[in-house]
Design an enzyme around this catalytic site. Structure first.
Site: not given
Ligand SMILES: Cc1ncc(COP(=O)(O)O)c(C=O)c1O
Length: 382
Positions: A58, A186, A265
Site C-alpha cells: 500500500k 502495528h 511489514e
C-alpha cells in the site's frame, strides 16, 4: 540554490541533473531512486537479522518497486484482491504474501484461497465466521491492539483486538476450523518510540503463553511496520531503524526462541527516502499581503500524503539568494483546500521555477488522484 551540502546529498541530484530530467520529462516528475531503495531494503535486513521483510504494498505499489524488491528477495504484505494480483503479475509466489487486512471483502478471501495466499490476519469474531465459510482451513494471524505512543498515525485505532479478547478469538478461530499460527501488531506510523515495539512484544509473549496452555502451537510473530525514515530533516533526525533493530531483535529471540518465524511489514522506511518529486511554479499571486505560488502538483496529487498520512515535507529551490520569505504553496486544482503548505520560507520565486521535494515515496503517489483532470505525475526510475 540548495541551502547546504546536507540538503544537496538528501536530494541525491545536482541542479544540472534535475534540469536535464525536467527538460526531458517535464513536471510534475516523481523519481524512484533505484539504488536508494535497494540500500534501504538491504539495510533493513541487516538491522533485523532473522526477520523476514514483507514490504507493505500500500505504501507505494508502483510496479518497478514491486519488481525490484521481489528480485531482491522481499515478500509482500497485501491488503486486497488487487494487490495480490499485482504481486502475482511479477511471478512472485503466493507463499511470499500475507493478506494483512483484518477486515476483508469475501471476494478477496476467496481469491486468496484460489491462488494460494494462505495466511490472513483477523481481529474480530465476524471475520472468523467470514474466513471459515470462504477459506475453511486458512492459516490465521491474530492482530492485536498495541501502544502507539508518539506515532503520527495510530493504527490501533481502527484495528487490533483487545488483549483480553485475544485467547477467546484464537479459541473461536480454532473451533471454526481455521488454523491460528501467530500474532501481529502495528505500533503506528511512523513510530519514533521503540518502546512501543517492546511493550507490544511483551503483550504478544503473554498471549503466546496463554495460547500454549490451551494447546496452541503459535509460531509466527509479525511486528508490522512503522519504522521511520532515517533522513536529515530541517526539524531534526528521527531515531534510526538500526537502533530499533538493535533493541527489537534480541527481544524476539529471547521471548519466542529460534523456532519461531519473525515477519516485519515495513513500508515507509523502505520507499519513503527513495523518491523525489520535482514540481514547477505555474502561477503566482499576492493575496491579502501573502505570496501564493501555485504548483503543478498538489493535495489531490502526490501531496495526498499531507491530508491522509499527515506527512510534512521540506521544499528546496535552486534560487541563488539567501533571502527567505514566508509563502503559501498551493496545488493546481480549483479546490481551495488544495493548499500544500502555508508559511513555508522560500526565496522569491518566478514562474517555471522548480521546487524539489525529497523523501516523498510513501503514501503519496499511491493515493494520488486525477481530480479536475490533472494526471498523476510521471514516474521515472533513476
Ligand atoms: C498492516 C500494515 N502493515 C504495514 C504497514 C506499513 O506501515 P509503515 O509504512 O509504517 O511501515 C501498514 C500501514 O498502514 C499496515 O496497515
Amino acid at each position: 540554490m540548495l541551502e547546504n551540502e546536507k540538503s544537496q546529498s538528501r536530494l541525491m541530484f545536482t541542479p544540472e541533473q534535475l534540469d536535464s530530467l525536467v527538460e526531458k520529462y517535464d513536471t510534475p516528475l516523481f523519481i524512484i531512486i533505484r539504488n536508494k531503495l535497494l540500500d534501504n531494503f538491504t539495510a533493513f535486513r541487516r538491522f533485523f537479522p532473522g526477520v523476514e521483510v514483507y514490504y507493505a504494498v500500500k505504501t507505494n505499489p508502483h510496479p518497478f518497486i514491486i519488481g525490484l524488491l521481489g528480485e531482491a528477495g522481499s515478500s509482500f504484505d497485501v491488503a486486497s484482491l488487487q494487490e495480490i494480483q499485482l504481486i502475482l503479475c511479477h511471478h512472485i509466489a503466493p507463499e511470499r504474501m500475507i493478506l494483512a487486512n483484518t477486515i476483508k471483502r469475501k471476494k478477496g478471501i476467496r481469491f486468496a484461497r484460489e491462488v494460494g495466499v494462505n495466511r490472513l490476519t483477523f481481529d474480530n469474531f465476524d471475520e472468523i465466521g467470514k474466513m471459515a465459510r470462504v477459506f475453511p482451513d486458512a492459516q490465521v494471524i491474530l492482530r492485536i491492539k498495541t501502544p502507539s505512543d508518539g506515532s503520527r498515525i495510530n493504527l490501533s485505532y481502527k484495528f487490533g483486538a483487545e488483549q483480553e479478547d485475544a485467547l477467546h478469538l484464537l479459541l473461536r478461530a480454532r473451533e471454526a476450523g481455521l488454523r491460528p499460527v501467530g500474532v501481529s501488531f502495528h505500533v503506528g506510523s511512523p513510530c519514533t518510540n521503540v518502546q512501543n515495539y517492546v511493550s507490544s512484544l511483551q503483550i504478544v509473549k503473554k498471549i503466546f503463553e496463554q495460547a500454549a496452555d490451551k494447546g496452541f502451537d503459535l509460531k509466527l510473530v509479525d511486528i508490522g511496520g512503522g519504522f521511520p525514515l532515517h533522513v536529515f530533516r530541517s526539524e531534526g533526525v528521527e531515531p534510526s531503524v538500526e537502533s530499533m533493530g538493535e533493541t527489537i531483535t534480541p527481544i524476539l529471540r529471547e521471548y519466542f526462541g529460534t523456532d519461531c518465524q519473525f515477519i516485519a511489514e515495513p513500508g515507509r522506511s523502505l520507499i519513503g527516502s527513495a523518491c523525489v518529486l520535482i514540481t514547477k511554479v505555474i502561477g503566482r499571486a499576492m493575496r491579502s499581503g501573502k505570496a501564493w505560488y501555485y504548483l503543478d502538483d498538489g493535495i489531490y496529487g502526490t501531496f495526498t500524503a499531507i491530508p491522509f498520512d499527515k506527512s510534512v515535507f521540506d521544499f528546496y529551490t535552486f534560487k541563488k539568494t539567501d533571502a527567505r520569505f514566508p509563502c503559501i504553496l498551493a496545488g493546481p486544482t480549483c479546490d481551495s483546500t488544495d493548499v500544500i503548505a502555508d508559511g513555508v520560507l522560500l526565496p522569491p520565486l518566478d514562474l517555471d521555477d522548480l521546487i524539489v521535494v525529497p523523501d516523498i515515496g510513501a503514501y503519496s503517489w499511491a493515493s494520488a488522484t486525477t481530480f479536475n483532470g490533472f494526471e498523476k505525475p510521471q514516474v521515472i526510475v533513476y
